[in-house]
Design a protein around this motif. Structure first.
Motif, PDB file in Angstrom:
ATOM      1  N   GLY B 190       8.444 -47.756 -64.855  1.00  0.00           N
ATOM      2  CA  GLY B 190       8.711 -46.387 -65.293  1.00  0.00           C
ATOM      3  C   GLY B 190       9.667 -45.666 -64.364  1.00  0.00           C
ATOM      4  O   GLY B 190       9.819 -46.042 -63.196  1.00  0.00           O
ATOM      5  N   ILE B 191      10.304 -44.647 -64.916  1.00  0.00           N
ATOM      6  CA  ILE B 191      11.262 -43.866 -64.133  1.00  0.00           C
ATOM      7  C   ILE B 191      11.066 -42.386 -64.447  1.00  0.00           C
ATOM      8  O   ILE B 191      10.985 -42.001 -65.615  1.00  0.00           O
ATOM      9  N   CYS B 192      11.008 -41.591 -63.399  1.00  0.00           N
ATOM     10  CA  CYS B 192      10.947 -40.137 -63.597  1.00  0.00           C
ATOM     11  C   CYS B 192      12.359 -39.587 -63.485  1.00  0.00           C
ATOM     12  O   CYS B 192      13.085 -39.907 -62.535  1.00  0.00           O
ATOM     13  N   LEU B 193      12.774 -38.818 -64.459  1.00  0.00           N
ATOM     14  CA  LEU B 193      14.103 -38.211 -64.462  1.00  0.00           C
ATOM     15  C   LEU B 193      13.935 -36.711 -64.246  1.00  0.00           C
ATOM     16  O   LEU B 193      13.296 -36.023 -65.057  1.00  0.00           O
ATOM     17  N   LEU B 194      14.501 -36.248 -63.135  1.00  0.00           N
ATOM     18  CA  LEU B 194      14.313 -34.841 -62.770  1.00  0.00           C
ATOM     19  C   LEU B 194      15.655 -34.121 -62.840  1.00  0.00           C
ATOM     20  O   LEU B 194      16.587 -34.473 -62.105  1.00  0.00           O
ATOM     21  N   GLY B 195      15.754 -33.145 -63.712  1.00  0.00           N
ATOM     22  CA  GLY B 195      17.014 -32.402 -63.843  1.00  0.00           C
ATOM     23  C   GLY B 195      17.079 -31.284 -62.815  1.00  0.00           C
ATOM     24  O   GLY B 195      16.104 -30.550 -62.630  1.00  0.00           O
ATOM     25  N   GLU B 196      18.221 -31.163 -62.167  1.00  0.00           N
ATOM     26  CA  GLU B 196      18.350 -30.156 -61.100  1.00  0.00           C
ATOM     27  C   GLU B 196      18.338 -28.727 -61.655  1.00  0.00           C
ATOM     28  O   GLU B 196      19.008 -28.423 -62.641  1.00  0.00           O
ATOM     29  N   ILE B 197      17.608 -27.870 -60.962  1.00  0.00           N
ATOM     30  CA  ILE B 197      17.610 -26.437 -61.269  1.00  0.00           C
ATOM     31  C   ILE B 197      17.874 -25.702 -59.956  1.00  0.00           C
ATOM     32  O   ILE B 197      17.306 -26.069 -58.925  1.00  0.00           O
ATOM     33  N   PRO B 198      18.785 -24.708 -59.972  1.00  0.00           N
ATOM     34  CA  PRO B 198      19.063 -23.986 -58.726  1.00  0.00           C
ATOM     35  C   PRO B 198      17.791 -23.376 -58.155  1.00  0.00           C
ATOM     36  O   PRO B 198      16.971 -22.833 -58.902  1.00  0.00           O
ATOM     37  N   VAL B 199      17.655 -23.462 -56.862  1.00  0.00           N
ATOM     38  CA  VAL B 199      16.425 -23.004 -56.208  1.00  0.00           C
ATOM     39  C   VAL B 199      16.140 -21.534 -56.517  1.00  0.00           C
ATOM     40  O   VAL B 199      14.995 -21.135 -56.710  1.00  0.00           O
ATOM     41  N   TYR B 200      17.207 -20.723 -56.628  1.00  0.00           N
ATOM     42  CA  TYR B 200      16.988 -19.286 -56.853  1.00  0.00           C
ATOM     43  C   TYR B 200      16.631 -18.976 -58.306  1.00  0.00           C
ATOM     44  O   TYR B 200      16.182 -17.885 -58.616  1.00  0.00           O
ATOM     45  N   ILE B 201      16.836 -19.930 -59.208  1.00  0.00           N
ATOM     46  CA  ILE B 201      16.432 -19.736 -60.616  1.00  0.00           C
ATOM     47  C   ILE B 201      15.010 -20.240 -60.807  1.00  0.00           C
ATOM     48  O   ILE B 201      14.254 -19.730 -61.632  1.00  0.00           O
TER      49      ILE B 201
END
Lengths: 277, 298
Positions: B190-201
């Motif tokens: 399995g693979i977890c795919l994590l989409g980046e979100i700006p830290v301040y958002i």
């Protein structure tokens, strides 16, 4: 004594066709605990079962209220004379469904309960001098007619507003519906400025419904004295505080108070009544 | 099969992959899966009975009678595509109790394994020091060493181990991570795919569909699917317009610091950018303090 997963039973009440009354410890105007305490004091039922808190309550620590350590309790009482079952409890903080199922398991399988009522207060923008209305939410239509005969409102319409969530009593009603156990949530109005205090008039109102429905033979003299005492104290406050007098008169005339006015009224009533107690 | 599972049909599938998501920061995983489900017109085939896992979130009373009690939904969908059979699981909420989460995750795996599942993907958010005008990358975290090389070849993707200062370490909180851990225990890749979100958002309850799109680009490549993702572009533009409106209310000095995130690099292999590691820490500290203060005022 028998012990199962999550509970202990240390008595075997002989009941015929009992009804169950459920009251939660945290309630508006202290309605649930006060009504259950009153019934326990007056009817002298036998305590015969309790839940183990582990699994239902957070035991990471204990809360302190009014300088005293608290501990969650969930107890069953039975009155053989009145053929009545009472359940008084704190609301669980986890595994709610299992908790509610366990209440119904004991009530239905051990005590043969076929009908139950939950007690709860709802905050109302009313004056304390107005009659308290009791509204019922039923899980089977057959309960509507008998309840309406005792003056209970049976036509409530409601959708959970955004950000709120259903009460534990509603959840219990739903779980019971799935098990074909008839039940009703009895919601009693409590004036907002008594919500954090006590409202004996509300206690009397819901007890009167239960008394008629379940033939409990309750003597209301004690509660009538409490109502009279509270009315007298608030009347005294009205004489001392012009704005309290004005705000209560406005409520009696059906005029809405502003947020600020409501806050002032609630604070002054609380301060005055707490000092008197 | 577990009594908490309700089946509406039993699909016959050929070695399907499972893609699962529960809500989290920016709703990135859920938006990705909902978009995929709609685009593929995947069919509902099962769900998990919610009442043991969740407290109800809505009640309806009509004419004094309890009409309904609504709970978060946890549903399974399937799709036979020309290239790959697919199972989708979309969780409406993560159970608040750890053991219930564990139980639910096991149920999801049980359903998938019974249908011959060969691989699991989960989709979630990676809070990163990036600017909202940039294209989010995908952080990939496989649950076995053999998948590391494959994962490195994905487009616009980085491995946790390639992030500066992490040394291959990290945590994936919640069920999007737990599912891959339990899959590993059952020898399911399995693979977890994590989409980046700006830290301040990430500190605000706003969706971030731009990151969902990045995840879906990787996922559809892997699954050999062609999916129209233009609806996500529209959602992303709308969200970005809102972010921009808010962005211009921020004091200029803070905005300037955040703007420096356009040039921040936190990938080991890349050449050092104009912003040093020290600068990056300082920017994040200032930005965080600003939002903490603002949060208190709100």
């Amino acid at each position: 004594m028998s012990e199962g997963h999550g509970f202990k039973i240390y008595g075997t009440p002989r009941l015929q066709n009992p009804c169950l009354i459920v009251g939660w410890s945290q309630d508006v105007g202290g309605l649930g605990p006060k009504v259950l305490d009153f019934l326990i004091r007056k009817l002298q039922p036998q305590e015969f079962a309790q839940f183990n808190p582990a699994g239902f309550f957070s035991l990471a620590g204990v809360p302190v209220e009014d300088n005293v350590i608290q501990f969650p309790q969930s107890k069953f009482y039975a009155s053989e004379e009145k053929d009545l079952l009472l359940f008084q409890s704190d609301g669980p903080s986890q595994t709610h469904y299992e908790f509610l199922m366990l209440i119904l398991d004991i009530a239905e399988q051990i005590c043969k309960v076929k009908e139950f009522y939950t007690i709860g207060g709802i905050i109302s923008l009313m004056a304390h001098t107005s009659p308290r209305r009791v509204s019922a939410v039923v899980n089977q239509p057959l309960l509507k007619k008998p309840l309406s005969e005792y003056g209970v409102s049976i036509n409530l319409e409601y959708q959970t507003p955004l950000g709120a969530r259903p009460t534990l009593s509603s959840f219990l009603l739903w779980v019971a519906q799935r098990r074909n156990i008839a039940g009703a949530n009895l919601w009693t109005e409590i004036p907002f400025y008594l919500a954090a205090l006590e409202d004996p008039r509300a206690y009397k109102q819901v007890l009167s419904v239960l008394d008629q429905r379940l033939n409990l033979g309750i003597d209301f003299a004690e509660l009538e004295q409490e109502i009279e005492k509270q009315n007298r104290q608030i009347a005294e406050l009205k004489e001392q505080e012009g704005d309290v007098h004005r705000y209560i008169t406005m409520l009696e005339r059906g005029i809405m108070l502003s947020e600020k006015e409501s806050e002032v009224l609630a604070n002054k009533v609380a301060e005055f009544l707490q000092k008197r107690d | 099969m577990n009594e908490s599972l309700i089946f509406y049909q039993e699909p016959k599938l050929e070695k399907p992959d499972l893609v699962a998501a529960w809500p989290g920061i920016g709703n990135i995983g859920i938006i990705a899966l909902s978009t995929l489900r709609e685009a593929l017109e995947a069919e509902l085939f099962a769900e998990i009975e919610p009442w043991r896992f969740f407290y109800p979130h809505a009640l309806s009373i009509k004419d004094g009678e309890l009409e309904s009690l609504r709970f978060p939904e946890s549903k399974f969908y399937f799709k036979r595509t020309g290239t790959k059979d697919l199972l989708l699981f979309i969780g409406g909420e993560q159970p608040s109790e750890v053991m219930k989460g564990y139980e639910m995750t096991n149920l999801v795996l049980e359903v998938a394994l019974n249908l011959g599942c060969q691989r699991v993907y989960t989709a979630a958010a990676a809070v990163a020091p990036i600017h909202h005008t940039l294209r989010p990358r995908v952080w990939a975290v496989p649950n076995r060493q053999e998948l590391v090389a494959e994962t490195r070849r994905y487009r616009n993707t980085i491995l946790m181990g390639d992030i500066e200062g992490r040394g291959g370490q990290g945590t994936i909180t919640g069920l999007n991570g737990l599912l891959l851990g339990l899959a590993k225990a059952r020898d399911l890749p399995g693979i977890c795919l994590l989409g980046e979100i700006p830290v301040y958002i990430s500190q605000f309850p706003v969706p971030y569909p731009k990151a969902s799109k990045s995840i879906l680009e990787v996922l559809t490549d892997n699954l050999g699917l062609t999916v129209d993702l233009s609806s996500l572009d529209e959602q992303a533009q709308e969200v970005e317009r809102n972010i921009e409106r808010f962005y211009h209310l921020i004091p200029e000095e803070i905005r300037e610091r955040i703007d420096q995130l356009k040039h921040v690099s936190y990938i080991k292999e890349e050449k050092p950018g104009a912003i040093t590691e020290e600068d990056k820490k300082k920017i994040m500290q200032e930005v965080e303090e600003f939002f903490k203060k603002r949060g208190k005022q709100d």
